[in-house]
Write a protein that holds these residues in place. Structure first.
Motif: not given
Length: 184
Positions: A66-73
């Motif tokens: 459940g950890e936020v580890v990055g971003s994409c879009g």
């Protein structure tokens, strides 16, 4: 929300600021991609409220923890992007925290974004760019099936320095052909 085998891609929430800061404050993460190191949790919160509030920008979350580890879009043609695009095209951007480099997580996220881009948003082409020397981003482009298109030299990055940027592209037709070769 988008799910893959190992990831959940969902919009950013304000209470993700601490997790964002944890990885975006690493000097090995942002500058190679052209964005400044985050200086505080408040700085990360401001990025969530502004940059990450754009449509189609997702927090990359590990299903297992459940950890936020990055971003994409998916940056649509009317958004801030680094190559000239037609109305029915977009650019994919991404980053992941250093502890997760080399695990194939971002290519997994990019494949999900390509599916959304072509199958749901009906785009004709998707671009992906990286700065010279960013071998990890280059590898993501290659693993995801993009083909090299062109290089722009002597461009000013968002950090204000002069760089060389390489662009890859995938058309809807190329994506559909690739999907026929490697179905899920």
């Amino acid at each position: 929300m988008i799910e893959t085998d190992r990831l959940i891609l969902r919009p950013w929430y304000e209470d993700d600021a601490q997790a964002l800061y944890k990885y975006a404050s690493d000097p090995d993460v942002g500058p190679i991609a052209g964005w400044p190191v985050h200086t505080s949790v408040e700085n990360s919160l401001e990025i969530i409220r502004t940059v990450f509030a754009a449509p189609e920008v997702y927090a990359v979350i590990l299903k297992a923890t459940g950890e936020v580890v990055g971003s994409c879009g998916i940056i649509l043609s009317d958004g801030l992007h680094s190559t000239e695009m037609r109305q029915d095209e977009a650019e994919i951007g991404y980053w992941i925290g250093k502890p997760y480099w080399g695990q194939g997580l971002i290519p997994e996220a990019v494949r999900a974004l390509l599916s959304r881009s072509f199958n749901e948003l009906g785009l004709k082409a998707v671009w992906c760019g990286y700065y010279d020397g960013n071998s990890k981003s280059k590898r993501v482009c290659e693993k995801s099936g993009f083909r090299y298109h062109h290089t722009n030299k002597d461009i000013i990055s968002p950090l204000g320095d002069v760089r060389t940027e390489h662009f890859h592209v995938m058309t809807n037709e190329e994506y559909q052909a690739l999907r026929r070769q490697t179905p899920d």
